[in-house]
Scaffold this motif. Sequence first.
Motif, mmCIF file in Angstrom:
data_model
loop_
_atom_site.group_PDB
_atom_site.id
_atom_site.type_symbol
_atom_site.label_atom_id
_atom_site.label_comp_id
_atom_site.label_asym_id
_atom_site.label_seq_id
_atom_site.Cartn_x
_atom_site.Cartn_y
_atom_site.Cartn_z
ATOM 1 N N LEU A 235 0.719 -1.172 -0.033
ATOM 2 C CA LEU A 235 -0.115 0.019 0.168
ATOM 3 C C LEU A 235 0.959 1.338 0.084
ATOM 4 N N GLN A 236 1.811 0.970 0.676
ATOM 5 C CA GLN A 236 3.006 2.350 0.761
ATOM 6 C C GLN A 236 3.531 2.723 -0.514
ATOM 7 N N THR A 237 3.849 1.614 -1.429
ATOM 8 C CA THR A 237 4.291 1.937 -2.539
ATOM 9 C C THR A 237 3.167 2.431 -3.634
ATOM 10 N N ARG A 238 2.114 1.874 -3.160
ATOM 11 C CA ARG A 238 1.036 2.701 -4.159
ATOM 12 C C ARG A 238 0.945 4.131 -3.827
ATOM 13 N N ALA A 239 0.888 4.291 -2.442
ATOM 14 C CA ALA A 239 0.674 5.710 -2.093
ATOM 15 C C ALA A 239 2.024 6.760 -2.685
ATOM 16 N N GLY A 240 3.051 5.941 -2.438
ATOM 17 C CA GLY A 240 4.333 6.809 -2.636
ATOM 18 C C GLY A 240 4.509 7.075 -4.160
ATOM 19 N N ALA A 241 3.508 6.312 -5.077
ATOM 20 C CA ALA A 241 3.409 6.618 -6.690
ATOM 21 C C ALA A 241 2.616 7.470 -6.907
ATOM 22 N N SER A 242 1.662 8.145 -6.035
ATOM 23 C CA SER A 242 0.548 9.002 -6.274
ATOM 24 C C SER A 242 1.102 10.032 -6.458
ATOM 25 N N GLU A 243 0.468 10.962 -7.413
ATOM 26 C CA GLU A 243 0.670 12.362 -7.840
ATOM 27 C C GLU A 243 0.536 13.261 -6.435
ATOM 28 N N ASP A 244 -0.470 12.920 -5.446
ATOM 29 C CA ASP A 244 -0.719 13.523 -4.340
ATOM 30 C C ASP A 244 0.560 13.496 -3.218
ATOM 31 N N HIS A 245 1.193 12.333 -3.423
ATOM 32 C CA HIS A 245 2.523 12.363 -2.426
ATOM 33 C C HIS A 245 3.595 13.349 -3.008
ATOM 34 N N THR A 246 3.963 13.570 -4.194
ATOM 35 C CA THR A 246 4.902 14.386 -5.013
ATOM 36 C C THR A 246 4.306 15.800 -4.352
ATOM 37 N N ILE A 247 3.132 16.007 -4.604
ATOM 38 C CA ILE A 247 2.395 17.109 -4.204
ATOM 39 C C ILE A 247 2.647 17.682 -2.949
ATOM 40 N N ALA A 248 2.360 16.709 -1.907
ATOM 41 C CA ALA A 248 2.511 16.699 -0.549
ATOM 42 C C ALA A 248 4.071 17.400 -0.134
ATOM 43 N N VAL A 249 5.099 16.685 -0.865
ATOM 44 C CA VAL A 249 6.596 16.569 -0.456
ATOM 45 C C VAL A 249 6.800 18.046 -0.887
ATOM 46 N N ARG A 250 6.478 18.361 -2.166
ATOM 47 C CA ARG A 250 6.833 19.629 -2.741
ATOM 48 C C ARG A 250 6.378 20.928 -1.823
ATOM 49 N N ALA A 251 5.148 20.637 -1.462
ATOM 50 C CA ALA A 251 4.590 21.779 -0.757
ATOM 51 C C ALA A 251 5.259 21.797 0.793
ATOM 52 N N PHE A 252 5.774 20.795 1.204
ATOM 53 C CA PHE A 252 6.342 20.772 2.666
ATOM 54 C C PHE A 252 7.832 21.323 2.340
ATOM 55 N N VAL A 253 8.489 21.109 1.526
ATOM 56 C CA VAL A 253 9.361 21.700 0.991
ATOM 57 C C VAL A 253 9.457 23.145 0.718
ATOM 58 N N ASN A 254 8.602 23.669 0.037
ATOM 59 C CA ASN A 254 8.197 24.891 -0.068
ATOM 60 C C ASN A 254 7.516 25.808 0.779
ATOM 61 N N LYS A 255 7.053 25.028 2.046
ATOM 62 C CA LYS A 255 6.168 25.681 3.129
ATOM 63 C C LYS A 255 5.001 26.382 2.683
ATOM 64 N N GLU A 256 4.482 25.353 1.799
ATOM 65 C CA GLU A 256 3.056 25.972 1.196
ATOM 66 C C GLU A 256 1.827 24.723 1.662
ATOM 67 N N LYS A 257 0.427 25.048 1.449
ATOM 68 C CA LYS A 257 -0.300 24.246 1.654
ATOM 69 C C LYS A 257 -0.614 23.462 0.458
ATOM 70 N N PRO A 258 -0.563 22.033 0.420
ATOM 71 C CA PRO A 258 -0.677 21.283 -0.615
ATOM 72 C C PRO A 258 -2.199 21.391 -1.102
ATOM 73 N N LYS A 259 -2.248 21.360 -2.488
ATOM 74 C CA LYS A 259 -3.671 21.139 -3.028
ATOM 75 C C LYS A 259 -3.811 19.756 -3.809
ATOM 76 N N TYR A 260 -4.171 19.047 -3.181
ATOM 77 C CA TYR A 260 -4.296 17.693 -3.556
ATOM 78 C C TYR A 260 -5.501 17.294 -4.846
ATOM 79 N N LEU A 261 -5.070 16.248 -5.732
ATOM 80 C CA LEU A 261 -5.691 16.045 -6.901
ATOM 81 C C LEU A 261 -6.557 14.825 -6.702
ATOM 82 N N GLY A 262 -6.262 13.936 -5.622
ATOM 83 C CA GLY A 262 -6.921 12.571 -5.452
ATOM 84 C C GLY A 262 -6.646 11.601 -6.419
ATOM 85 N N ARG A 263 -5.179 11.840 -6.853
ATOM 86 C CA ARG A 263 -4.821 10.647 -7.732
ATOM 87 C C ARG A 263 -3.285 10.540 -7.544
#
Length: 263
Positions: A235-263
Motif C-alpha cells: 500500500l505504501q508503494t501505491r501511495a508513494g507513486a501517487s501524484e498527491d505524494h509528490t504534491i505533498a512533499v513539494r508543498a512541505f519543502v516550499n512551506k506551502e499548503k498542498p492542493k491535492y488532486l486525489g490521484r
Amino acid sequence: MADTVLYEVSDGLATITLNRPEAMNALNIATKAALREAVESAAADDAVRAVLLTAAGERAFCVGQDLKEHIGLLMEGSGEVMRTVKEHYNPVVRALTEAPKPVVAAVNGVAAGAGFGFALAADYRIVADTASFNTSFAGVALTADSGVSWTLPRVVGPGRATDLLLFPRNVKAQEAYELGIANRVVPADALRAEAEKIARALAEGPTVAYSALKEAVAYGLSHSLAETLEKEDELQTRAGASEDHTIAVRAFVNKEKPKYLGR
C-alpha cells in the motif's frame, strides 16, 4: 432514486441524506433500494472523494427496518421480508466499508438496528449530543445484521458488543464517545455544519492515501503482523507513486499548503 433518499455531489463530496423524518428515517423497501443505489454510486464515482451520510429531521438518524411494512410482509408470508439483508443491507455496508474514500456519518438522533450498522460502517462518526445508539435486534427476536456483528466488536470489544446485543438499550452520545462509537460529539444545532466541514476537508485531502489507510486497517484486523507488514509495503508503494505524494512533499519543502488532486 426515490425521494426518501437524497443524493448530491458538490466539489468532490457526495452527500447522502435519509429523507423520511416523519417515520424516523425507517427503512422501507423503497428507501433501502434508493440507499443502496446512492451508496454504490458514491463509492464507484471517481469524482467523489469523500462521502457524508446523514439524515433529515431531528429525532432520528435511522431507526432501522420499517416494522410497519415488515409486519405486513410477514403476515402475507412474503419471501421478500428476510431477503432484504442480502439484497439491501449487505451491499450498503460493503459499499461504505470498501469505498476507496473516507465516509463520514453525521448522526443527528436515534441510530438503531440497521441504522446503527450503517453508522458503524462509516470511517468517522460525528454525533449530536442529543443522539443515541441501540442495537435493537434482540428486542424483536432477531440476530444482528447490517454488519453489526463484525463492526461493533471491533469498535467496543467483544465483551461490550455482546452485552449491547443481548441487552439492547439506548447508548447516549457521551457514553458512545467513551466507548469509541462516536469519534466526536457536538451540539445538535452545530452537527450539520461540523460534519460538512470534516467531510469537505477529507474530500480535499490525499484520497489515494485515505484509501490505502482504510484498506490497511481492515486488513490488519484479520491478518498476522507479518502479513500486515507485507500489506503495508504494497500500500505504501501505491501511495508513494501517487501524484498527491509528490504534491505533498513539494508543498512541505516550499512551506506551502498542498492542493491535492486525489490521484
